[in-house]
Motif scaffolding. Structure first.
Motif, PDB file in Angstrom:
ATOM      1  N   UNK A  71       9.573  24.508  24.914  1.00  7.24           N
ATOM      2  CA  UNK A  71       9.156  24.416  23.520  1.00  7.24           C
ATOM      3  C   UNK A  71       8.670  25.798  23.109  1.00  7.24           C
ATOM      4  N   UNK A  72       9.139  26.288  21.971  1.00 13.63           N
ATOM      5  CA  UNK A  72       8.723  27.591  21.469  1.00 13.63           C
ATOM      6  C   UNK A  72       7.824  27.398  20.256  1.00 13.63           C
ATOM      7  N   UNK A  73       6.780  28.198  20.171  1.00 10.65           N
ATOM      8  CA  UNK A  73       5.946  28.203  18.971  1.00 10.65           C
ATOM      9  C   UNK A  73       5.573  29.647  18.641  1.00 10.65           C
ATOM     10  N   UNK A  74       5.181  29.837  17.401  1.00 13.66           N
ATOM     11  CA  UNK A  74       4.790  31.164  16.915  1.00 13.66           C
ATOM     12  C   UNK A  74       3.488  31.018  16.157  1.00 13.66           C
ATOM     13  N   UNK A  75       2.485  31.788  16.551  1.00  9.07           N
ATOM     14  CA  UNK A  75       1.179  31.747  15.880  1.00  9.07           C
ATOM     15  C   UNK A  75       0.674  30.311  15.727  1.00  9.07           C
ATOM     16  N   UNK A  76       0.814  29.513  16.790  1.00  7.84           N
ATOM     17  CA  UNK A  76       0.363  28.116  16.883  1.00  7.84           C
ATOM     18  C   UNK A  76       1.193  27.145  16.052  1.00  7.84           C
ATOM     19  N   UNK A  77       2.302  27.585  15.456  1.00  6.92           N
ATOM     20  CA  UNK A  77       3.192  26.680  14.718  1.00  6.92           C
ATOM     21  C   UNK A  77       4.448  26.438  15.546  1.00  6.92           C
ATOM     22  N   UNK A  78       4.792  25.171  15.742  1.00  5.58           N
ATOM     23  CA  UNK A  78       5.978  24.836  16.524  1.00  5.58           C
ATOM     24  C   UNK A  78       7.217  25.313  15.787  1.00  5.58           C
ATOM     25  N   UNK A  79       8.092  26.026  16.496  1.00  6.97           N
ATOM     26  CA  UNK A  79       9.324  26.524  15.881  1.00  6.97           C
ATOM     27  C   UNK A  79      10.421  25.471  15.879  1.00  6.97           C
ATOM     28  N   UNK A  97       8.131  37.091  11.076  1.00  5.75           N
ATOM     29  CA  UNK A  97       8.743  36.994  12.405  1.00  5.75           C
ATOM     30  C   UNK A  97       7.912  37.713  13.463  1.00  5.75           C
ATOM     31  N   UNK A  98       6.686  38.082  13.150  1.00  2.00           N
ATOM     32  CA  UNK A  98       5.826  38.763  14.120  1.00  2.00           C
ATOM     33  C   UNK A  98       4.674  37.852  14.510  1.00  2.00           C
ATOM     34  N   UNK A  99       3.950  38.253  15.542  1.00  2.00           N
ATOM     35  CA  UNK A  99       2.778  37.499  15.970  1.00  2.00           C
ATOM     36  C   UNK A  99       2.857  37.140  17.438  1.00  2.00           C
ATOM     37  N   UNK A 100       2.108  36.109  17.795  1.00  2.00           N
ATOM     38  CA  UNK A 100       2.049  35.643  19.174  1.00  2.00           C
ATOM     39  C   UNK A 100       3.051  34.497  19.347  1.00  2.00           C
ATOM     40  N   UNK A 101       4.006  34.699  20.248  1.00  2.00           N
ATOM     41  CA  UNK A 101       5.008  33.679  20.556  1.00  2.00           C
ATOM     42  C   UNK A 101       4.637  33.028  21.876  1.00  2.00           C
ATOM     43  N   UNK A 119       3.512  39.073  22.505  1.00  2.00           N
ATOM     44  CA  UNK A 119       3.169  39.540  21.173  1.00  2.00           C
ATOM     45  C   UNK A 119       4.316  40.405  20.640  1.00  2.00           C
ATOM     46  N   UNK A 120       4.700  40.141  19.377  1.00  2.00           N
ATOM     47  CA  UNK A 120       5.738  40.934  18.718  1.00  2.00           C
ATOM     48  C   UNK A 120       5.159  41.464  17.408  1.00  2.00           C
ATOM     49  N   UNK A 121       5.308  42.780  17.203  1.00  2.00           N
ATOM     50  CA  UNK A 121       4.800  43.414  15.986  1.00  2.00           C
ATOM     51  C   UNK A 121       5.845  44.375  15.451  1.00  2.00           C
TER      52      UNK A 121
END
Length: 170
Positions: A71-79, A97-101, A119-121
């Motif tokens: 399961x992938x999520x980004x900034x605590x939101x499920x993708x 599209x940046x943040x903590x994955x 982390x992607x920035x």
């Protein structure tokens, strides 16, 4: 009964019975050993600082049998709501599209799970933050990092954030 079975014990086995007059051997059976999800990591390792428009492919790597669910999520939101594959591809079209994955890996046999973070920035040459490992259910709040200055600790009401601050900056 065989005790202390590990990955190396998987394979073909036969049973052989002997007496002074005869020897009988069974047909081979395959023994599968279920294991895994001690650690998860994301390739390429982070943090990643990429220019706008770049495509990035993240691969969640977990040594497990059977193959785990991801399961992938980004900034605590499920993708993606359903279990997905180990690969997540994105094009950095903007800050969204940046943040903590986070890649959460779960064994379909044992329900054991663990998590990898990256982390992607946007931008090049900046300092950042990368965190790896941890159970899926223990989502940790990650304080923002600006030009490698430590964030101030939370106001004390969020114990997990306070613990993370202590771990990262002290």
């Amino acid at each position: 009964m065989v005790q202390g079975v590990g990955q190396v014990d998987a394979g073909y086995y036969t049973c052989e019975v002997r007496n002074p007059d005869n020897t009988v051997r069974s047909e081979a059976v395959i023994v599968t050993v279920i294991y895994g999800l001690d650690t998860v990591h994301i390739d390429p390792p982070g943090p990643l600082f990429l220019p706008l428009g770049d495509r990035v492919t993240l691969t969640c790597v977990a040594d497990s049998l059977p193959v785990p669910w991801f399961h992938w999520s980004q900034n605590s939101s499920i993708l993606v709501l359903a279990p997905t594959g180990a690969i997540l591809s994105l094009v950095l079209a903007g800050m969204e599209q940046t943040g903590m994955f986070k890649c959460c890996s779960t064994s379909p046999k044992t329900s054991h799970s663990t998590t990898g973070y990256i982390s992607i920035a946007l931008g090049l040459g900046q300092e950042g933050l990368a965190i790896r490992g941890g159970p899926c259910g223990a989502a940790r709040s990650v304080p923002p990092v600006y030009e490698n200055e430590p964030p101030s600790p939370s106001g004390g009401s969020d114990a997990a954030a306070q613990d993370l601050y202590q771990e990262l900056w002290t």
